[in-house]
Structure formats: structure tokens, C-alpha cells
Design an enzyme around this catalytic site. Structure first.
Site, PDB file in Angstrom:
ATOM      1  N   ILE A 150       0.833  -1.201   0.000  1.00 38.56           N
ATOM      2  CA  ILE A 150       0.000   0.000   0.000  1.00 38.56           C
ATOM      3  C   ILE A 150       0.864   1.246   0.000  1.00 38.56           C
ATOM      4  CG2 ILE A 150      -1.715   1.322   1.302  1.00 38.56           C
ATOM      5  CD1 ILE A 150      -2.827  -1.349   2.325  1.00 38.56           C
ATOM      6  N   ARG A 231      -4.710   1.164  10.531  1.00 45.91           N
ATOM      7  CA  ARG A 231      -5.440   0.704  11.708  1.00 45.91           C
ATOM      8  C   ARG A 231      -5.390   1.794  12.772  1.00 45.91           C
ATOM      9  NH1 ARG A 231      -7.404  -2.274   8.763  1.00 45.91           N
ATOM     10  NH2 ARG A 231      -7.441  -4.564   8.759  1.00 45.91           N
ATOM     11  N   ASP A 254      -9.594   7.007   7.858  1.00 43.56           N
ATOM     12  CA  ASP A 254     -10.539   5.966   7.446  1.00 43.56           C
ATOM     13  C   ASP A 254     -10.785   4.991   8.585  1.00 43.56           C
ATOM     14  OD1 ASP A 254     -12.191   4.684   5.450  1.00 43.56           O
ATOM     15  OD2 ASP A 254     -10.669   3.104   5.317  1.00 43.56           O
ATOM     16  N   GLU A 259     -15.029   3.292  16.149  1.00 41.79           N
ATOM     17  CA  GLU A 259     -15.752   2.948  14.925  1.00 41.79           C
ATOM     18  C   GLU A 259     -16.803   1.869  15.228  1.00 41.79           C
ATOM     19  OE1 GLU A 259     -14.689   0.343  10.983  1.00 41.79           O
ATOM     20  OE2 GLU A 259     -13.159   1.707  11.767  1.00 41.79           O
ATOM     21  N   HIS A 282     -14.378   3.593   7.030  1.00 43.54           N
ATOM     22  CA  HIS A 282     -13.557   2.379   6.902  1.00 43.54           C
ATOM     23  C   HIS A 282     -13.826   1.694   5.565  1.00 43.54           C
ATOM     24  CE1 HIS A 282     -11.372  -0.957   9.352  1.00 43.54           C
ATOM     25  NE2 HIS A 282     -10.921  -0.871   8.111  1.00 43.54           N
ATOM     26  N   GLY A 284     -11.495   1.894   2.925  1.00 45.72           N
ATOM     27  CA  GLY A 284     -10.254   1.904   2.159  1.00 45.72           C
ATOM     28  C   GLY A 284     -10.175   0.818   1.107  1.00 45.72           C
ATOM     29  N   ALA A 285     -10.603  -0.377   1.444  1.00 44.55           N
ATOM     30  CA  ALA A 285     -10.509  -1.506   0.516  1.00 44.55           C
ATOM     31  C   ALA A 285     -11.792  -1.725  -0.263  1.00 44.55           C
ATOM     32  CB  ALA A 285     -10.161  -2.772   1.288  1.00 44.55           C
TER      33      ALA A 285
END
Length: 400
Positions: A150, A231, A254, A259, A282, A284-285
Site C-alpha cells: 500500500i 489501523r 478511514d 468505529e 472504513h 479503504g478496501a
């Protein structure tokens, strides 16, 4: 064989699993509390962000493989899985481009006030004067913390925006940095001091927990941006909150500590209402491209497990045991030979910690290598060697 899917995966992946003859329980709404009741029938569990706790593992007697459809596995109790002999595997790198794209999106959003532009427009407000005061990115310095897949994708995109790149990673060396065309930082704090933007791309583990400390954050320049798409646990979030609350830095996040676990619903966070913070959910992916790549990889791990009995990207394998002795048995390739050898070791109360058996061409002979936690007596070795219709030779050698 039964597979439980506890998070949303593309339907194409579900169909591929069913085409393998697997019985698939596709239940993307499952939560940690649901899994805590156990999976009495599942042998394979696939998750993305859903927590797989020790309670779940202990209440799932048939479970043999847990696949994290993504890279980080901090949502899985790996120690509990190892204690039950359950494989844990992941799909690293498949979402790297998606996370890198979001990282750049957060940077642009903070610099150009994109969320505020949209919000005011939808509220019928026009505020060109306020939103025309962006700094711009060209020529600034971005610090990349973590140069895995990444981090490397972010570096490529940052260069495209004309940003200078400085980086720190445990595996990064000055030579590698030079080959990548970036500047090397000895420490995270050094990278922070040099950066107008600090972007974090680290896995969460005991070594990285809180690694973005108060000192690191205070080393950032006034007005700098802090980006976290990795994270929440890698950051001292209390220190981060104080920095953004004071207005000294901006943050694009993110991930954050409070959360919600659920997929949708009401929630509260201390970061709400801060104009210098841009938070995504959250995601990102969460692009179609990334999810298909991750899902295909997860399915391929299952395929290898079924067809070859091997788990690719096996994370909780003990790489090196401390067994001090190695027994090498060349033998005829016939039923019961290894069982008889192992029985001799059992009778001597010697534990075989690792075993590998390879077959020679023509399938007449094989060689079995066994790592032992204790030295067999000469009598045990003689009992093995005298099986002349089974054993060709048996050699004991000390390890290390």
C-alpha cells in the site's frame, strides 16, 4: 465441506465456492456476538472486518481454516486459533491500489475543502471566498510510514502529484530508498519533522501499537496533514485528537477507535464537528476492483486447501521449532512404514514436532525427515533400522 461467509463478498466468489461442491452459508450480517455462539458445522470461515474471537473459535469444533479477505488480521484471535490447530490465512496486497486511492482522496479533500464544498452546496450556501484558499500539493513533502504494497502505491501516486517523498519502514534501507527515488528517514519522528503530509500504512501488531506517538504528532509542522488508512491502534488517538482539536494539524482518517462494528446505524464520535478532520467509513478496501481481487484470492486459498491440503498465506505456522534432533528415514514407499516409525517414537515418549515425507521418481522409495524434541536411544534407532522390508536407512543428526 461447509463454508460460512460473515462479511459481504462479491456474488461471483460465492458462486465459485458452490461450484467446488461446498455448502456455503453466505451471511454477511453476522457480528462478533453472533459468531460467539459458535459455528457447529462450518469448517471454513471467511471474514473481512468481523471479529473472530476466542469464544467463537472454542465454540466451533469443526472449524479448520479462517480466511481474512484482506490483509490485516487483528480482528482474529490468532493465538486461540493456533491453540486449536486452525489455519489462519489472509489476502495481502490485493486492496493496495484501493487504499492508496482513498489516501490521495483524503489528502485532496483536506487541501481543497471538498466535503465542506459539497455540504454547503447541498444546504444552498455559496462560499467561494472561503474555499478558494487551498495551499495546493505540488512541491510539498509527504512522509510515508510503512513501505509495503500500500505504501508503495501511495508513493507512485504522490509522485504523480509532484510531491516529494520521504519514508520510514522497518524494512527500508537507504539503498532501497535510493532505488525507489525517495528520501530515507532514520526514524518516524524524523519523517514527521520533514513532512507537510504524514500518511500511515502499517499493519497492526505488538510492535506497531501506538507507534505514531504524541512525540511523532507534535513533530509535524503547523498546518500539516495526518492521514491514516491502516489501523486506529497504530496511533496515540488521544494525542491526535488534541492536536486536531487545537487546530494545529488536519486529519484524514478511514479508521478510528470508536468505529461502529455494525454496517449501518447511528453513532457518535469525538471527532464529529471538527472542520479540520475528514473521516470516511472504513472503506479503504471497498472498491469493486479491490473486492473482486481479494475475493478471487480467498477462493483460491480454499481451492488449494481442498485440492492439495496446503494453505497459501498461512500466517500462524511455527516457522522454526526448537527440536534439537532430526531423524532422516529413507524407506520404501508402502503403507504403514511411517506409522511404524512413529509408533517406535511414541513408545519412547519422543514428540515429533515437524515431519516431511517426499517421494522419489518411480514411486518406489521415499525420504521422511522428522524433527524430534529428544534424542532417541540406540535401541529405538535399531528397532527402526531392523525393519529391513520397510526401512532403507535411518540417520539421526543434531540440529543447529
Amino acid at each position: 465441506m461447509n463454508v460460512t461467509i460473515a462479511d459481504k463478498l462479491p456474488i461471483e466468489a460465492v458462486n465459485q465456492l458452490e461450484e467446488m461442491g461446498l455448502k456455503v452459508d453466505n451471511n454477511p450480517g453476522l457480528k462478533e456476538s453472533d459468531l460467539g455462539d459458535g459455528l457447529p458445522d462450518a469448517q471454513i470461515l471467511m471474514v473481512r472486518s468481523t471479529v473472530v474471537s476466542k469464544v467463537c473459535i472454542e465454540n466451533s469444533p469443526r472449524l479448520s481454516l479462517i480466511i481474512r479477505a484482506g490483509a490485516g488480521v487483528n480482528n482474529i484471535d490468532i493465538e486461540a486459533a493456533s491453540g486449536k490447530g486452525i489455519y489462519v490465512a489472509n489476502c495481502p496486497g490485493k486492496n493496495a491500489i484501493a487504499v492508496a486511492e482513498l489516501s490521495m482522496g483524503l489528502i485532496l479533500s483536506l487541501d481543497r475543502f471538498i466535503p465542506q464544498n459539497v455540504s454547503d452546496f447541498n444546504d444552498g450556501k455559496w462560499n467561494k471566498a472561503a474555499y478558494s484558499k487551498a495551499d495546493g500539493l505540488f512541491g510539498k513533502t509527504i512522509g510515508i510510514i510503512g513501505t509495503g504494497m500500500i505504501g508503495q502505491e501511495v508513493i507512485r501516486r504522490a509522485k504523480g502529484f509532484g510531491l516529494n517523498v520521504v519514508a520510514w519502514s522497518r524494512s527500508l534501507t537507504p539503498k532501497i530508498a535510493d532505488e525507489m527515488g525517495i528520501e530515507y528517514a532514520d526514524t518516524i519522528q524524523e519523517a514527521a519533522k520533514m513532512s507537510d503530509i504524514l500518511s500511515v500504512h502499517l499493519a497492526m501488531n505488538s510492535e506497531t501499537k501506538g507507534i505514531i506517538s504524541k512525540d511523532v504528532l507534535s513533530a509535524l509542522k503547523d498546518g500539516a496533514m495526518f492521514i491514516n488508512t491502516s489501523r486506529d491502534g497504530v496511533v496515540d488517538e488521544d494525542a491526535l485528537f488534541e492536536e486536531v482539536k487545537r487546530g494545529r494539524i488536519k486529519a484524514g482518517l478511514d479508521v478510528f477507535s470508536d468505529e461502529p462494528e455494525y454496517k449501518e446505524g447511528e453513532f457518535e464520535s469525538r471527532f464529529q464537528g471538527l472542520d479540520n478532520v475528514c473521516i470516511t467509513h472504513h472503506i479503504g478496501a471497498s472498491t469493486y476492483q479491490a473486492q473482486m481481487a481479494v475475493a478471487d484470492d480467498a477462493v483460491d486459498i480454499v481451492r488449494g486447501y481442498l485440492q492439495e491440503g496446503k494453505v497459501r498465506n498461512w500466517l500462524n505456522r511455527c516457522e522454526h521449532t526448537e527440536s534439537p534432533w532430526q531423524l532422516v528415514v529413507r524407506h520404501y514407499d508402502k503403507p504403514g512404514v511411517i506409522a511404524n516409525v512413529m509408533n517406535e517414537l511414541k513408545e519412547a515418549k519422543i514428540n515429533a514436532q515437524e515431519l516431511e515425507n517426499v517421494i522419489f521418481d518411480r514411486k518406489l522409495a521415499a525420504c521422511c525427515t522428522i524433527q524430534l524434541d529428544a534424542e532417541p536411544t540406540e535401541k529405538v534407532l535399531q528397532n527402526i533400522r531392523t525393519r529391513q522390508d520397510e526401512v532403507i536407512s535411518a540417520m539421526l543428526v543434531p540440529r543447529g
